[in-house]
Design an enzyme around this catalytic site. Structure first.
Site, PDB file in Angstrom:
ATOM      1  CE  LYS A 187      79.796  -7.446 -28.736  1.00 24.12           C
ATOM      2  NZ  LYS A 187      80.940  -7.715 -28.378  1.00 24.12           N
ATOM      3  CG  PHE A 190      80.504  -8.888 -20.156  1.00 27.17           C
ATOM      4  CD1 PHE A 190      80.086  -9.257 -21.273  1.00 27.17           C
ATOM      5  CD2 PHE A 190      81.367  -7.921 -20.384  1.00 27.17           C
ATOM      6  CE1 PHE A 190      80.405  -8.986 -22.577  1.00 27.17           C
ATOM      7  CE2 PHE A 190      81.538  -7.173 -21.641  1.00 27.17           C
ATOM      8  CZ  PHE A 190      80.893  -7.866 -22.597  1.00 27.17           C
ATOM      9  CB  THR A 213      77.376  -7.184 -25.554  1.00 29.48           C
ATOM     10  OG1 THR A 213      78.693  -7.310 -24.891  1.00 29.48           O
ATOM     11  CG2 THR A 213      77.236  -5.799 -25.888  1.00 29.48           C
ATOM     12  CD  GLU A 249      79.479  -3.532 -28.586  1.00 37.12           C
ATOM     13  OE1 GLU A 249      79.357  -2.948 -27.431  1.00 37.12           O
ATOM     14  OE2 GLU A 249      80.481  -4.544 -28.554  1.00 37.12           O
TER      15      GLU A 249
END
Length: 332
Positions: free
Chosen positions: A142, A189, A167, A106
């Site tokens: 990410k 998510f 994300t 990330e």
């Protein structure tokens, strides 16, 4: 061995059944958990890296990152920046020794609204992997699914051939923007969507079939397959195995060690619920987004706006904690 025990031993675990429909990804920075459940890929984030970094068994990786930062940086700020990047890459390297596929690493959440800085940070991370002998084909960068993050991913994919994982995705319109940008993968998510509805509405329990997070990923998956987008869907952030079973057939699912263990110990049946062929037959309308439409639709979606902002803040908090850990070592 008794007859019931014999039959039970031959049953296929729920995890293996799920793997027959979906690529399973480990959502952890713990190498032992990854070895135990044999996922294809693994994904990390600042919170997972921080949790692992605080464990004694990974102290040698932190020490190595600190040594690297001290060597390449002149100021403390430069040393810290280099040590942070190296920490994330070192954990990624260890994960890639275990999984046959890819690892997601990330970009600092504090860059979520800075397209150019996100691009430079992504390129720096990929360079560190390549210096360690790891091809960029085995790494997903990410980025948060802000407008700036999505546009950074578009440039990284098209100009530099760097594959991206978008994300903190909670909205159908975030998913559409990602598909139009041609990103490699998105991580909607599931559990965090459920959390919001439980906290902000009168309804406190949901059956898996009506779980708002499950419904969101189902809508995105069907839209992508209906219109032939190459971007793949990796459901993330699960609260229970019921959510996972309702998304069997999704391209990928990234699962915590706790739920992986629960699936591995279960022999309950898992049936495919999502498929390309079924999605192709659906009567769906194709839409297109520009920046103003994207921002308007996000503004209209309180859940997605709340959870995106909350996710960025929380990842930033954990990144600062990781910085403090590394800073203490650099100053020592």
């Amino acid at each position: 061995m008794t007859e019931p025990q014999s039959k039970k031993s031959k049953m296929t675990s729920a995890l293996d059944q799920l793997k027959s429909f979906t690529t399973v990804v480990a959502d952890t920075g713990d190498f032992q958990a990854i070895e135990n459940f044999k996922p294809t890929d693994a994904t990390t984030n600042p919170s997972l890296i921080l949790a692992a970094a605080n464990q004694k068994k990974y102290a040698h990786l932190i020490d190595k990152a600190v040594h690297y930062g001290a060597k390449v940086g002149t100021t403390l700020e430069e040393q810290l920046d280099a040590a942070i990047d190296k920490t994330c890459v070192l954990f990624g390297q260890e994960i890639l020794k275990i999984v046959p596929g890819r690892v997601s690493t990330e970009v600092d959440a504090r860059l979520s609204f800075d397209k150019e800085a996100s691009i430079e940070k992504a390129k720096k991370i990929i360079t560190l992997y390549e210096e360690a002998g790891i091809s960029k084909e085995r790494v997903l960068i990410k980025l948060a699914s802000t407008w700036e993050g999505i546009q950074a991913a578009k440039e990284l994919e098209q100009t530099y051939g760097i594959h991206c994982n978008l994300t903190l995705l909670f909205s159908f319109y975030q998913a559409v923007a990602c598909a139009e940008a041609g990103v490699t993968l998105i991580s909607p998510f599931v559990g965090r969507i459920l959390d919001w509805y439980v906290s902000n509405t009168d309804k406190k329990t949901y059956e898996p079939k009506e779980d708002p997070g499950v419904l969101s990923v189902t809508q995105i998956y069907n839209y992508y397959k209906k219109f032939g987008y190459e971007t793949v869907v990796m459901g993330a952030s699960f609260r229970n195995v019921g959510e996972l079973k309702e998304l069997a057939g999704c391209d990928l699912l990234t699962i915590s060690p706790k739920l992986l263990e629960e699936l591995a110990k279960s022999s309950d049946p898992v049936k495919q619920t999502l498929s390309v062929s079924a999605a192709k037959k659906m009567d769906l309308e194709k839409i297109s987004l520009d920046e103003s439409k994207f921002r308007w639709y996000m503004n209209e979606d309180k859940m997605a706006t709340d959870k995106l902002a909350d996710g960025i803040r929380n990842f930033a908090v954990d990144m600062r904690k990781l910085e403090d850990l590394l800073k203490d070592k650099l100053q020592a």
